[in-house]
Design an enzyme around this catalytic site. Structure first.
Site, PDB file in Angstrom:
ATOM      1  N   HIS A  57       0.837  -1.193   0.000  1.00 11.27           N
ATOM      2  CA  HIS A  57       0.000   0.000   0.000  1.00 11.27           C
ATOM      3  C   HIS A  57       0.879   1.253   0.000  1.00 11.27           C
ATOM      4  CE1 HIS A  57      -3.181  -2.757   0.842  1.00 11.27           C
ATOM      5  NE2 HIS A  57      -2.776  -2.998   2.077  1.00 11.27           N
ATOM      6  N   GLU A  74      -1.615   0.130   8.197  1.00 12.47           N
ATOM      7  CA  GLU A  74      -2.618  -0.719   8.840  1.00 12.47           C
ATOM      8  C   GLU A  74      -1.960  -1.632   9.865  1.00 12.47           C
ATOM      9  OE1 GLU A  74      -4.376  -2.807   5.563  1.00 12.47           O
ATOM     10  OE2 GLU A  74      -2.570  -3.978   5.144  1.00 12.47           O
ATOM     11  N   HIS A 132       3.229  -7.586   1.875  1.00 12.76           N
ATOM     12  CA  HIS A 132       2.512  -8.457   2.799  1.00 12.76           C
ATOM     13  C   HIS A 132       1.459  -9.294   2.081  1.00 12.76           C
ATOM     14  CE1 HIS A 132      -0.026  -4.826   2.515  1.00 12.76           C
ATOM     15  NE2 HIS A 132      -1.035  -5.644   2.756  1.00 12.76           N
ATOM     16  N   ARG A 152      -1.286  -4.869  -6.190  1.00 13.56           N
ATOM     17  CA  ARG A 152      -0.871  -6.267  -6.201  1.00 13.56           C
ATOM     18  C   ARG A 152       0.481  -6.398  -6.893  1.00 13.56           C
ATOM     19  NH1 ARG A 152      -6.094  -7.434  -8.586  1.00 13.56           N
ATOM     20  NH2 ARG A 152      -7.632  -7.810  -6.952  1.00 13.56           N
TER      21      ARG A 152
END
Length: 269
Positions: A57, A74, A132, A152
Site C-alpha cells: 500500500h 494498517e 505483505h 498487487r
C-alpha cells in the site's frame, strides 16, 4: 453511542466484514452522520480461506501522487487460525527493483518473501510500503487508514491484474517489527489500540475534544471475545461500537475489548 452493522464483501479468497467505514467504496451512512463526516479509520474483519495476493500500500505522499487520497498504514490482530497458518510480512532480504521485477516475471517472488506462522492474539504492524499477504486459514481484525488502495505485486498464478510498477515504487523496508502477542497498547501516527478486560464492570469517559468535535475525535470499541453489555446494548464477539467525545462508557459482563482511537491531526493539510 452507535452500534454499527457490518457490511459483508465476498472475495475469491474468502470475505471481508467492513465494520466501521465512511469510505466511498463502502460507506456506513449511520457512522458518517454520527461522526459528522469522513472518519479517518477503516476497520474490518478479514476471513482468508485462501491466501490473498502479495501486495503493498502507498504512504500518504505516494497515495496523493497516484490516487489523490490517503495512504494506507494498517495493523492486524489475529483472531483465529488453522494450525500452521502463515502470513507474508516483508521481504526476506534486500532486493533491487530490477531483481523484484525479474522474480515477478519468473513467477518466483515467493522465494523473496518472509513467512511468519501466527497464532490467535498475535499482532502485526504494517506501515505503508510493507510487502505483505494474509495466508489461508486466518481470521483477523484489521485497523487501517481510511483508504482502499492496494497494489498487487503477485497473485500466485490466479491471473488477476497486478500493479507491479506502482507497487515496487511504494515498497519500503523500514518499520517492520517482530510479530508477537499484542502488547496491551499500541500507537502509531494514525491510530492507538488498547486492549481492555471487562470483569463484571468497566467504565470510562471519552476525552472531550477542544472546541467542536470532528470525526477523528470519535472512538471505536471492538469486542474481541466474551458476552455482556456495552452502554446497555447486548455485546458479543466482533460487535463494534462508536462513541462520541465526552461520552461516558459503561460495559458489564465478561468481555475483552479493543479500543481504537484515531490519531489523525485535527487539521489535515
Amino acid at each position: 453511542m452507535l452500534k454499527l452493522n457490518a457490511v459483508k464483501s465476498e472475495r475469491i479468497w474468502g470475505y471481508e466484514l467492513w465494520l466501521a467505514s465512511t469510505h466511498p467504496n463502502c460507506c456506513q451512512q449511520e457512522l458518517a452522520s454520527f461522526a459528522g463526516g469522513d472518519y479517518p479509520l477503516l476497520v474490518k474483519v478479514i476471513q482468508a480461506d485462501d491466501r490473498l495476493s502479495v501486495q503493498v500500500h502507498p504512504d500518504d505522499e505516494k497515495a496523493q501522487l497516484y490516487e489523490h487520497c490517503r495512504g494506507k498504514t494498517e495493523c492486524w490482530y489475529v483472531l483465529s487460525v488453522d494450525k500452521g497458518a502463515q502470513l507474508v510480512y516483508g521481504l526476506n532480504g534486500v532486493y533491487t527493483d530490477s531483481e523484484l521485477r525479474k522474480a515477478i516475471q519468473a513467477n518466483s517472488l515467493e522465494d523473496c518473501l518472509r513467512y511468519v506462522t501466527v497464532e490467535p492474539g498475535d499482532f502485526v504492524y504494517l506501515p505503508a510500503g510493507t510487502v505483505h499477504a494474509i495466508g489461508g486459514g486466518v481470521r483477523l481484525l484489521e485497523v487501517q487508514q481510511s483508504s482502499d488502495v492496494t497494489y498487487r505485486l503477485y497473485d500466485w498464478g490466479r491471473g488477476r491484474e497486478c500493479q507491479v510498477e506502482k507497487g515496487i515504487a511504494c515498497i519500503k523496508t523500514g518499520g517492520v517489527r517482530d510479530v508477537r502477542r499484542f502488547p496491551g497498547v499500541f500507537s502509531c501516527p494514525f491510530f492507538t489500540l488498547e486492549e481492555i478486560y471487562v470483569e463484571q464492570s468497566y467504565s470510562t469517559k471519552i476525552d472531550r475534544a477542544l472546541g467542536s468535535a470532528i470525526p477523528s475525535d470519535y472512538v471505536l470499541f471492538f469486542v474481541l471475545d466474551g458476552t455482556g453489555t456495552f452502554n446497555g446494548e447486548a455485546a458479543k464477539a466482533e460487535d463494534i461500537f462508536a462513541c462520541a467525545p465526552g461520552e461516558s462508557v459503561e460495559a458489564s459482563g465478561d468481555l475483552r475489548l479493543m479500543q481504537i482511537t484515531p490519531a489523525e491531526p485535527r487539521h489535515r493539510p
